[in-house]
Design a protein around this motif. Structure first.
Motif, PDB file in Angstrom:
ATOM      1  N   HIS A  59     -11.754  26.690  11.303  1.00 46.92           N
ATOM      2  CA  HIS A  59     -13.073  27.055  10.802  1.00 46.92           C
ATOM      3  C   HIS A  59     -13.868  25.806  10.426  1.00 46.92           C
ATOM      4  CE1 HIS A  59     -16.191  29.424   8.905  1.00 46.92           C
ATOM      5  NE2 HIS A  59     -16.056  28.674   7.820  1.00 46.92           N
ATOM      6  N   VAL A  60     -13.219  24.878   9.752  1.00 45.20           N
ATOM      7  CA  VAL A  60     -13.877  23.626   9.369  1.00 45.20           C
ATOM      8  C   VAL A  60     -14.298  22.855  10.618  1.00 45.20           C
ATOM      9  CG1 VAL A  60     -13.500  21.397   8.239  1.00 45.20           C
ATOM     10  CG2 VAL A  60     -12.666  23.476   7.170  1.00 45.20           C
ATOM     11  N   MET A  61     -13.470  22.929  11.655  1.00 46.09           N
ATOM     12  CA  MET A  61     -13.738  22.193  12.886  1.00 46.09           C
ATOM     13  C   MET A  61     -14.884  22.771  13.710  1.00 46.09           C
ATOM     14  SD  MET A  61      -9.781  21.606  14.043  1.00 46.09           S
ATOM     15  CE  MET A  61     -10.265  21.367  15.739  1.00 46.09           C
ATOM     16  N   ALA A  62     -15.261  24.006  13.470  1.00 45.30           N
ATOM     17  CA  ALA A  62     -16.209  24.703  14.342  1.00 45.30           C
ATOM     18  C   ALA A  62     -17.539  23.968  14.517  1.00 45.30           C
ATOM     19  CB  ALA A  62     -16.447  26.114  13.832  1.00 45.30           C
ATOM     20  N   ASP A  63     -18.081  23.416  13.445  1.00 48.85           N
ATOM     21  CA  ASP A  63     -19.389  22.756  13.518  1.00 48.85           C
ATOM     22  C   ASP A  63     -19.375  21.347  12.943  1.00 48.85           C
ATOM     23  OD1 ASP A  63     -20.830  24.863  14.678  1.00 48.85           O
ATOM     24  OD2 ASP A  63     -20.947  25.881  12.744  1.00 48.85           O
ATOM     25  N   ILE A  64     -18.337  20.619  13.169  1.00 52.25           N
ATOM     26  CA  ILE A  64     -18.174  19.388  12.426  1.00 52.25           C
ATOM     27  C   ILE A  64     -18.453  18.100  13.185  1.00 52.25           C
ATOM     28  CG2 ILE A  64     -16.644  20.209  10.649  1.00 52.25           C
ATOM     29  CD1 ILE A  64     -15.592  18.838  13.932  1.00 52.25           C
ATOM     30  N   PHE A  65     -18.615  18.167  14.477  1.00 52.95           N
ATOM     31  CA  PHE A  65     -18.918  16.941  15.191  1.00 52.95           C
ATOM     32  C   PHE A  65     -19.880  17.237  16.324  1.00 52.95           C
ATOM     33  CE2 PHE A  65     -15.541  18.820  17.548  1.00 52.95           C
ATOM     34  CZ  PHE A  65     -15.689  18.415  18.857  1.00 52.95           C
ATOM     35  N   ASP A  66     -20.430  16.206  16.882  1.00 56.04           N
ATOM     36  CA  ASP A  66     -21.372  16.372  17.978  1.00 56.04           C
ATOM     37  C   ASP A  66     -20.566  16.607  19.244  1.00 56.04           C
ATOM     38  OD1 ASP A  66     -23.222  16.092  20.044  1.00 56.04           O
ATOM     39  OD2 ASP A  66     -24.424  14.684  18.884  1.00 56.04           O
ATOM     40  N   LYS A  67     -20.330  17.860  19.532  1.00 57.84           N
ATOM     41  CA  LYS A  67     -19.499  18.223  20.679  1.00 57.84           C
ATOM     42  C   LYS A  67     -20.059  17.643  21.970  1.00 57.84           C
ATOM     43  CE  LYS A  67     -18.305  22.615  18.524  1.00 57.84           C
ATOM     44  NZ  LYS A  67     -19.317  22.845  17.505  1.00 57.84           N
ATOM     45  N   THR A  68     -21.371  17.636  22.083  1.00 60.35           N
ATOM     46  CA  THR A  68     -22.004  17.117  23.288  1.00 60.35           C
ATOM     47  C   THR A  68     -21.790  15.616  23.413  1.00 60.35           C
ATOM     48  OG1 THR A  68     -23.650  18.868  23.187  1.00 60.35           O
ATOM     49  CG2 THR A  68     -24.176  16.970  24.567  1.00 60.35           C
ATOM     50  N   GLU A  69     -21.928  14.881  22.318  1.00 56.69           N
ATOM     51  CA  GLU A  69     -21.733  13.422  22.352  1.00 56.69           C
ATOM     52  C   GLU A  69     -20.305  13.071  22.740  1.00 56.69           C
ATOM     53  OE1 GLU A  69     -22.957   9.435  22.020  1.00 56.69           O
ATOM     54  OE2 GLU A  69     -24.155  11.261  21.981  1.00 56.69           O
ATOM     55  N   LEU A  70     -19.351  13.741  22.136  1.00 57.84           N
ATOM     56  CA  LEU A  70     -17.948  13.513  22.458  1.00 57.84           C
ATOM     57  C   LEU A  70     -17.680  13.809  23.931  1.00 57.84           C
ATOM     58  CD1 LEU A  70     -14.968  13.010  21.622  1.00 57.84           C
ATOM     59  CD2 LEU A  70     -14.855  15.435  21.073  1.00 57.84           C
ATOM     60  N   SER A  71     -18.176  14.940  24.392  1.00 53.16           N
ATOM     61  CA  SER A  71     -17.944  15.356  25.778  1.00 53.16           C
ATOM     62  C   SER A  71     -18.651  14.434  26.764  1.00 53.16           C
ATOM     63  CB  SER A  71     -18.419  16.794  25.976  1.00 53.16           C
ATOM     64  OG  SER A  71     -17.711  17.661  25.124  1.00 53.16           O
ATOM     65  N   ARG A  72     -19.878  14.072  26.440  1.00 50.96           N
ATOM     66  CA  ARG A  72     -20.642  13.174  27.311  1.00 50.96           C
ATOM     67  C   ARG A  72     -19.921  11.837  27.459  1.00 50.96           C
ATOM     68  NH1 ARG A  72     -23.827   9.022  26.917  1.00 50.96           N
ATOM     69  NH2 ARG A  72     -23.882   9.010  24.650  1.00 50.96           N
ATOM     70  N   ARG A  73     -19.418  11.328  26.379  1.00 52.71           N
ATOM     71  CA  ARG A  73     -18.699  10.052  26.434  1.00 52.71           C
ATOM     72  C   ARG A  73     -17.365  10.193  27.172  1.00 52.71           C
ATOM     73  NH1 ARG A  73     -20.527   5.926  22.860  1.00 52.71           N
ATOM     74  NH2 ARG A  73     -22.395   6.583  21.744  1.00 52.71           N
ATOM     75  N   ALA A  74     -16.733  11.351  27.043  1.00 54.61           N
ATOM     76  CA  ALA A  74     -15.461  11.562  27.746  1.00 54.61           C
ATOM     77  C   ALA A  74     -15.667  11.616  29.263  1.00 54.61           C
ATOM     78  CB  ALA A  74     -14.780  12.837  27.253  1.00 54.61           C
ATOM     79  N   LEU A  75     -16.810  12.099  29.696  1.00 55.65           N
ATOM     80  CA  LEU A  75     -17.110  12.115  31.133  1.00 55.65           C
ATOM     81  C   LEU A  75     -17.698  10.791  31.607  1.00 55.65           C
ATOM     82  CD1 LEU A  75     -18.610  15.621  31.975  1.00 55.65           C
ATOM     83  CD2 LEU A  75     -16.464  14.633  32.783  1.00 55.65           C
ATOM     84  N   GLY A  76     -18.348  10.063  30.715  1.00 59.25           N
ATOM     85  CA  GLY A  76     -18.955   8.793  31.107  1.00 59.25           C
ATOM     86  C   GLY A  76     -20.094   9.013  32.085  1.00 59.25           C
ATOM     87  N   ILE A 156     -17.997  11.876  13.932  1.00 59.16           N
ATOM     88  CA  ILE A 156     -17.097  11.044  14.728  1.00 59.16           C
ATOM     89  C   ILE A 156     -17.227  11.415  16.192  1.00 59.16           C
ATOM     90  CG2 ILE A 156     -14.686  10.393  15.078  1.00 59.16           C
ATOM     91  CD1 ILE A 156     -14.279  11.298  12.115  1.00 59.16           C
ATOM     92  N   TYR A 157     -17.346  10.401  17.049  1.00 59.09           N
ATOM     93  CA  TYR A 157     -17.421  10.659  18.488  1.00 59.09           C
ATOM     94  C   TYR A 157     -16.267  10.026  19.260  1.00 59.09           C
ATOM     95  CZ  TYR A 157     -19.396   5.941  19.011  1.00 59.09           C
ATOM     96  OH  TYR A 157     -19.598   4.583  18.981  1.00 59.09           O
ATOM     97  N   ASP A 158     -15.445   9.238  18.595  1.00 55.81           N
ATOM     98  CA  ASP A 158     -14.273   8.664  19.245  1.00 55.81           C
ATOM     99  C   ASP A 158     -13.283   8.228  18.179  1.00 55.81           C
ATOM    100  OD1 ASP A 158     -12.531   7.762  21.222  1.00 55.81           O
ATOM    101  OD2 ASP A 158     -13.661   5.937  21.663  1.00 55.81           O
ATOM    102  N   VAL A 159     -12.021   8.200  18.558  1.00 55.41           N
ATOM    103  CA  VAL A 159     -10.943   7.736  17.682  1.00 55.41           C
ATOM    104  C   VAL A 159     -10.117   6.745  18.477  1.00 55.41           C
ATOM    105  CG1 VAL A 159      -8.922   8.424  16.341  1.00 55.41           C
ATOM    106  CG2 VAL A 159     -10.864   9.979  16.533  1.00 55.41           C
TER     107      VAL A 159
END
Length: 194
Positions: A59-76, A156-159
């Motif tokens: 539940h805490v994770m549902a809206d906690i990070f920029d899903k698009t930013e993380l995904s966009r960076r993962a695809l490059g 956070i967008y990367d670890v």
């Protein structure tokens, strides 16, 4: 060692996903510390009571990070080759995969602590927060959180764990798959793994 590394990677990814709205005006480090404390508190409660806290964590994770930013960076660079619909479906599939991959591994929590070492500004809207997980036995694990300020909220967008970037690792895998398949097939493959 592999079991412990898997746990710490899971904890790091989970911490990557934790945020509360009250953190909007805080520094990246303050926001991260609040998130870490929330996750560790839930993990301690789970260990003490024997009752799963996964639903609360999810539940805490549902809206906690920029899903698009993380995904966009993962695809490059491949991100621009996806249609808006494919991008949206990729975001959903990728976040679901991360959730399934890492939440289930948190049962290995055994009272580890996190030390916040320093924050480095990467510009007005980006920062890195260096931390380390102090284990009860074995070597400490350095983790750097790469954070971005979006709409007044640090997320956070990367670890980077022991020098290995989560985003870069996935990007390498996705780009390799995209050499022989379409965006739709990649999304199907991710959905089948999640």
């Amino acid at each position: 060692m592999k079991k412990h590394l898997s746990f710490f990677l899971s904890l790091a990814v989970l911490l990557m996903l934790v945020y509360t709205p009250a953190q909007a005006a805080n520094s990246a480090t303050t926001t991260l510390k609040t998130s870490v404390d929330t996750v560790i508190s839930l993990l301690k409660k789970q260990k003490e009571t024997g009752q799963s806290q996964r639903d609360q964590i999810k539940h805490v994770m549902a809206d906690i990070f920029d899903k698009t930013e993380l995904s966009r960076r993962a695809l490059g660079i491949a991100w621009k080759n996806f249609t808006p619909d494919q991008q949206a479906r990729f975001v959903t599939a990728f976040v679901t995969l991360l959730d399934k991959t890492y939440v289930d591994k948190l049962d290995g929590f055994s009272g580890e602590t996190v030390i916040f070492e320093h924050e480095v500004s990467l510009g007005p809207d980006k920062a890195e927060v260096a931390t380390k997980i102090v284990r009860n036995s074995g070597a400490d694990i350095p983790i750097v959180y790469r954070m971005i300020l979006n709409d007044g909220v640090w997320r956070i967008y990367d670890v980077v764990i022991e020098g290995v970037s989560l985003v870069r690792n996935y990007r390498k895998q996705f780009n390799s798959l995209l050499q022989n398949t379409t965006p739709d097939k990649l999304i199907e493959k991710i959905n089948s793994m999640a």
